[in-house]
Design an enzyme around this catalytic site. Structure first.
Site, PDB file in Angstrom:
ATOM      1  N   LYS A  72       0.831  -1.218   0.000  1.00  0.00           N
ATOM      2  CA  LYS A  72       0.000   0.000   0.000  1.00  0.00           C
ATOM      3  C   LYS A  72       0.860   1.261   0.000  1.00  0.00           C
ATOM      4  O   LYS A  72       0.405   2.319  -0.465  1.00  0.00           O
ATOM      5  CB  LYS A  72      -0.971  -0.014   1.185  1.00  0.00           C
ATOM      6  CG  LYS A  72      -0.326  -0.033   2.557  1.00  0.00           C
ATOM      7  CD  LYS A  72      -0.030   1.346   3.086  1.00  0.00           C
ATOM      8  CE  LYS A  72       0.739   1.292   4.390  1.00  0.00           C
ATOM      9  NZ  LYS A  72       1.151   2.634   4.857  1.00  0.00           N
TER      10      LYS A  72
ATOM     11  N   THR B 207      -3.995   5.414   3.866  1.00  0.00           N
ATOM     12  CA  THR B 207      -2.736   5.962   3.366  1.00  0.00           C
ATOM     13  C   THR B 207      -2.929   6.769   2.090  1.00  0.00           C
ATOM     14  O   THR B 207      -2.114   7.637   1.775  1.00  0.00           O
ATOM     15  CB  THR B 207      -1.729   4.819   3.123  1.00  0.00           C
ATOM     16  OG1 THR B 207      -1.704   3.970   4.262  1.00  0.00           O
ATOM     17  CG2 THR B 207      -0.332   5.352   2.907  1.00  0.00           C
TER      18      THR B 207
END
Length: 326
Positions: A189, A246
């Site tokens: 990620k 994120t």
């Protein structure tokens, strides 16, 4: 309550140490920087990494790793992925033999392609390993705001015991024995968050951002499963949940790094973005396993300087159309 040693005086290490001190654990934070240690002990602040946040009075900081680790029942390793191997080697003589070592940083060692638990097994094969990962900004955890993460260990019973130990009133830990799945989600990620930042930095709009995150998750799932992760783990907090957080804004270092890349800003003064280190090795792992991951490959190429941002975007948009399930 138990004695916890936190190794790493950055934002995330300080936040975790604060959470456990606030929960009543005897918590000692090791930081290399003497000024950071003094600021925490004397002013209850770590202004360099967590400006404006008051730290618990019971949190002790030290620049002596032996003092931090002495008598610890649990050790949290919160150092960058690229520095983990060296830190473990330095600390090996000091680590309490029965204390689980909980790895709290996200990334892939770019010289070897190994995840943190694999690096730990290389350096300390006898260590009891655990992973803590999930959608968690350091400022939220340090402020005592509600947060949920995943804690992984090699077996279900060990994972459940660690999750119980590491949960607090505000920090809820879910247990799994899929260590590689938790690590894969956390590392992959980071690269995709840089891509999301680039999209924002180029002003491509919210629709493009949503498409990027959705198709990015397809790549995370493909590569994660190829590396041995379980699909349910990748769909959970440490995979999809962490990706959503994120990619949500500049509070994420990886998103902020991508934002600067997209704008064409000077990158020299930016904080560490682990995705910048692991993009190349992530793209290589996908290529070696025959996994189609054009967004990850594009980020790696942009950061390597082999393609411009504008050309990379045009190349992605010109890719052959596919079914959404592919």
């Amino acid at each position: 309550m138990s004695r916890i040693a936190v190794i790493g005086g950055g934002a995330w290490g300080t936040a975790l140490a604060s959470a456990y001190a606030r929960a009543g654990h005897a918590t000692t934070l090791y930081a290399r920087d003497a000024a950071t240690v003094a600021s925490i002990n004397e002013r209850r602040r770590n202004e360099r990494y967590l400006p404006g946040i008051e730290l618990p009075a019971d949190l002790a900081a030290t620049a002596d790793p032996g003092a931090a680790l002495a008598g610890a029942a649990t050790v949290l390793m919160v150092v960058p992925a690229q520095a983990l191997r060296g830190a473990l080697r330095d600390l090996t003589p000091l680590l309490p033999p029965d204390a689980p070592v909980i790895l709290c940083s996200k990334g892939i060692e770019r010289s070897t392609g190994l995840f943190a638990s694999q690096v730990l097994a290389d350096v300390l094969p006898q260590a009891r390993a655990g992973i803590l990962s999930g959608p968690s900004f350091a400022t939220d955890v340090a402020a005592g705001l509600p947060t949920a993460v995943t804690v992984a260990a090699p077996g279900p019973a060990d994972a459940a015991a660690l999750a119980e130990t590491l949960s607090t009133a505000a920090l809820r830990c879910y247990a799994t024995d899929d260590m590689l799945g938790v690590e894969a989600g956390g590392a992959l990620k980071n690269v995709l968050a840089i891509a999301a930042g680039i999209v924002a930095g180029r002003g491509l709009g919210a629709s493009a951002s949503a498409a990027l995150v959705t198709r990015g998750f397809v790549e995370l799932r493909r590569l994660g499963e190829a590396l041995g992760a379980r699909p349910d783990t990748l769909m959970g907090l440490s995979g999809l949940g962490d990706l959503i957080l994120t990619c949500s804004g500049a509070q994420s270092r990886n998103f902020a790094y991508g934002l600067a890349v997209g704008r064409g800003d000077d990158l020299s003064g930016l904080k560490l973005a682990e995705g910048a280190f692991s993009a190349g090795i992530t793209a290589r792992l996908a290529d070696e396993r025959g996994v189609e991951a054009p967004i990850i490959a594009t980020v790696a190429a942009i950061l390597a300087g082999t393609v411009s941002v504008e050309a990379a975007i045009q190349t992605l948009l010109a890719r052959p159309l596919k079914r959404e399930a592919d």
